[in-house]
Motif scaffolding. Structure first.
Motif, PDB file in Angstrom:
ATOM      1  N   MET A  48      20.369  26.123  13.732  1.00 40.39           N
ATOM      2  CA  MET A  48      19.600  25.584  14.952  1.00 40.39           C
ATOM      3  C   MET A  48      19.209  26.544  15.955  1.00 40.39           C
ATOM      4  O   MET A  48      18.259  26.501  16.563  1.00 40.39           O
ATOM      5  CB  MET A  48      20.306  24.219  15.473  1.00 40.39           C
ATOM      6  CG  MET A  48      20.709  23.144  14.626  1.00 40.39           C
ATOM      7  SD  MET A  48      21.707  21.647  15.339  1.00 40.39           S
ATOM      8  CE  MET A  48      20.395  21.061  16.678  1.00 40.39           C
ATOM      9  N   ILE A  49      20.072  27.417  16.137  1.00 39.72           N
ATOM     10  CA  ILE A  49      19.957  28.660  17.012  1.00 39.72           C
ATOM     11  C   ILE A  49      18.755  29.454  16.363  1.00 39.72           C
ATOM     12  O   ILE A  49      17.740  29.845  17.248  1.00 39.72           O
ATOM     13  CB  ILE A  49      21.286  29.755  17.108  1.00 39.72           C
ATOM     14  CG1 ILE A  49      22.085  28.952  18.070  1.00 39.72           C
ATOM     15  CG2 ILE A  49      20.687  30.869  17.697  1.00 39.72           C
ATOM     16  CD1 ILE A  49      23.696  29.557  17.976  1.00 39.72           C
ATOM     17  N   GLU A  50      18.883  29.659  15.123  1.00 40.51           N
ATOM     18  CA  GLU A  50      17.678  30.508  14.469  1.00 40.51           C
ATOM     19  C   GLU A  50      16.272  29.837  14.371  1.00 40.51           C
ATOM     20  O   GLU A  50      15.365  30.491  14.673  1.00 40.51           O
ATOM     21  CB  GLU A  50      18.048  30.672  12.957  1.00 40.51           C
ATOM     22  CG  GLU A  50      19.229  31.582  12.628  1.00 40.51           C
ATOM     23  CD  GLU A  50      18.769  32.952  13.374  1.00 40.51           C
ATOM     24  OE1 GLU A  50      17.984  33.557  12.840  1.00 40.51           O
ATOM     25  OE2 GLU A  50      19.587  33.701  14.166  1.00 40.51           O
ATOM     26  N   LYS A  51      16.359  28.232  14.439  1.00 43.03           N
ATOM     27  CA  LYS A  51      15.084  27.499  14.771  1.00 43.03           C
ATOM     28  C   LYS A  51      14.722  27.474  15.918  1.00 43.03           C
ATOM     29  O   LYS A  51      13.578  26.917  16.194  1.00 43.03           O
ATOM     30  CB  LYS A  51      15.443  26.355  13.936  1.00 43.03           C
ATOM     31  CG  LYS A  51      15.780  26.172  12.466  1.00 43.03           C
ATOM     32  CD  LYS A  51      16.099  24.859  12.025  1.00 43.03           C
ATOM     33  CE  LYS A  51      16.040  24.609  10.637  1.00 43.03           C
ATOM     34  NZ  LYS A  51      16.291  23.575  10.117  1.00 43.03           N
ATOM     35  N   GLY A  52      15.361  27.848  17.176  1.00 44.70           N
ATOM     36  CA  GLY A  52      14.972  27.767  18.419  1.00 44.70           C
ATOM     37  C   GLY A  52      15.181  26.397  19.101  1.00 44.70           C
ATOM     38  O   GLY A  52      14.397  26.359  19.960  1.00 44.70           O
ATOM     39  N   ILE A  53      16.026  25.545  18.365  1.00 50.43           N
ATOM     40  CA  ILE A  53      16.122  24.316  19.126  1.00 50.43           C
ATOM     41  C   ILE A  53      17.385  24.068  19.937  1.00 50.43           C
ATOM     42  O   ILE A  53      17.696  23.134  20.783  1.00 50.43           O
ATOM     43  CB  ILE A  53      15.915  23.143  18.066  1.00 50.43           C
ATOM     44  CG1 ILE A  53      17.097  23.368  17.026  1.00 50.43           C
ATOM     45  CG2 ILE A  53      14.657  23.130  17.482  1.00 50.43           C
ATOM     46  CD1 ILE A  53      17.018  22.093  15.984  1.00 50.43           C
TER      47      ILE A  53
END
Length: 252
Positions: A48-53
């Protein structure tokens, strides 16, 4: 919450656990609120961090997490969607020979989208048949094609307003309300789509088979002929019980 946008169930649960609280949470608190297994929570958080959410920070050697605000999330989803659509549009499509197979297509939204695509790519002719509220959805495209010089023929059940002169209009009687709805689209005399309702759901067939394209083109003119005869001799045919019953059994 987010599964309908392509996120996993765990990602959705973590986002909901964060967005519904007014303070950052550590992993232990997220596990308690989200019900995501402890063995999976760090893997999910990383994705989720990698997806920016979600956002993360470290305070006194403790990692805390908070969710991207709802409004920002909506903007991100819209931007991602537009980018994916653009990538899809840029996909190179191989030219294919005439496909005389008969393909089936379900779901009304998919059928409407396919019809719009056929209309937008029409180059030499259009035959379109259907009920007025259906035809109205495609009028802007069809009228644009007509203005560009492409011959357009329309058969419609119910009245529509259009500058296209080649429209055959059947104003239905009460008895016509029992007729099942359908759509016919034939473009460039080489590809057709016929859609109808079965078990209360729209289904369609699409083909480039020349015999079927010719058959449905003749079927279109059959509908136009029946409409013109019925309108011109309405008083005569509707007074004759036997003729009226036969006409009302025919598919316009």
């Amino acid at each position: 919450m987010l599964q309908q946008f392509g996120f996993t169930q765990y990602e959705s649960q973590v986002y909901q656990s964060l967005i519904t609280v007014d303070q950052p949470l550590d992993a232990t608190s997220i596990v308690k609120r989200s019900k995501v297994p402890r063995s999976k929570v760090y893997e999910v958080l990383h994705r989720m961090i990698e997806k920016g959410i979600i956002l993360e920070t470290t305070i006194e050697k403790k990692r805390l997490y908070t969710a991207l605000p709802i409004d920002s999330m909506v903007e991100k989803l819209k931007a991602d969607f537009e980018m994916n659509v653009q990538q899809l549009r840029n996909t190179k499509v191989k030219e294919t020979p005439v496909d005389d197979r008969v393909w089936t297509l379900k779901d009304d939204q998919s059928i409407q989208a396919f019809m719009k695509d056929l209309l937008e790519n029409a180059e030499t002719s259009i035959f379109l048949s259907g009920w007025a509220d259906d035809i109205a959805k495609y009028l802007p495209i069809v009228e644009g094609k007509y203005r560009s010089g492409i011959p357009v023929n329309i058969h419609v059940i119910g009245e529509i307003k259009s500058a296209i002169p080649t429209i055959s209009t059947l104003v239905p009687d009460i008895e016509h309300e029992t007729l099942e709805r359908s759509r016919i689209l034939i473009v460039d005399n080489m590809e057709m789509l016929f859609a109808g309702i079965e078990d209360e759901k729209w289904q369609a067939i699409r083909t480039q088979s020349r015999p079927l394209v010719k058959f449905f083109t003749e079927f279109f003119y059959h509908d136009v002929a029946l409409t013109e005869i019925t309108e011109k001799y309405r008083d005569t045919v509707m007074r004759d019980k036997d003729i009226r019953e036969v006409l009302l059994k025919l598919r316009y």
